[in-house]
Design a protein around this motif. Structure first.
Motif: not given
Length: 217
Positions: A89-93
């Motif tokens: 959710r918070a970082m890039s995929p």
């Protein structure tokens, strides 16, 4: 220096470590993951033999391994699940997927290590310094290839990326909490050595993991 000369820090941060031509190849990523995961697990083996803990996810897994009949590697994986969900959710995929792969790599090496090496005896002081340092190098190796080992490492890298707060300093704060809890279960001399181990790990990140130097985005 002329007034219109570029600021050194700006120049460093706007350098092109992410330029397409300079991105790591798949082979380089695989090599880095193998090195990073194996260093982390080797550090865990040394600390576990000495009866010590350390900071971050490794420290939590080690402490719990002394309290429940589950290996540090398996505990590492189980505790990591909510942190990996946060990464999605918070970082890039890309970072989240790479971190999941790294977490699985740590679990794999944790199962493999007893088959290839046996540590029968290790000096606790040496274990604290050596294991803490190589765990830090393993984390650094993964971070420079846009991955983490999960757990508190995800939080520290996220804060460094979004708030500019140094990952090593944040990790030290988290480690203090982990050590305070560990003090309820381990002798004082082992806590002191465990603090030394955590400081060795964080020292690597403070010195070598700075903004603009291979930090994932």
């Amino acid at each position: 220096m002329p007034d219109n000369a570029p600021d050194a820090n700006v120049a460093e941060e706007t350098a092109t470590p992410y330029a397409p031509g300079l991105r790591h190849t798949l082979a380089e990523d695989v090599y880095a993951f193998l090195i990073g995961c194996s260093l982390i697990v080797m550090g865990l083996v040394c600390l576990h033999k000495a009866g010590l803990v350390t900071g971050g996810m490794a420290g939590i897994a080690l402490l719990l391994s002394y309290l429940v009949p589950v290996s540090p590697g398996m505990l590492f994986t189980l505790i990591n699940i909510p942190f990996l969900a946060f990464a999605l959710r918070a970082m890039s995929p890309g970072f989240a997927v790479r971190t999941m792969i790294a977490s699985c790599g740590v679990t794999f090496f944790a199962g493999l290590m007893p088959r290839v090496i046996t540590v029968s005896e290790i000096d606790p002081l040496f274990s604290a310094l050596f294991a803490g340092t190589i765990i830090g190098l393993g984390i650094l190796c993964l971070a420079r290839h846009q991955a983490g080992v999960g757990g508190t490492g995800i939080v520290t890298l996220w804060l460094q990326k979004t708030r500019g707060i140094n990952a090593g300093r944040v990790q030290i704060s988290i480690d203090i909490v982990i050590m305070a809890i560990s003090a309820l279960f381990l002798p004082a001399h082992k806590i002191l050595l465990s603090l030394l181990s955590a400081a060795a790990t964080s020292g690597i990140l403070i010195v070598y993991h700075r903004p603009g130097r291979y930090i994932g985005h």
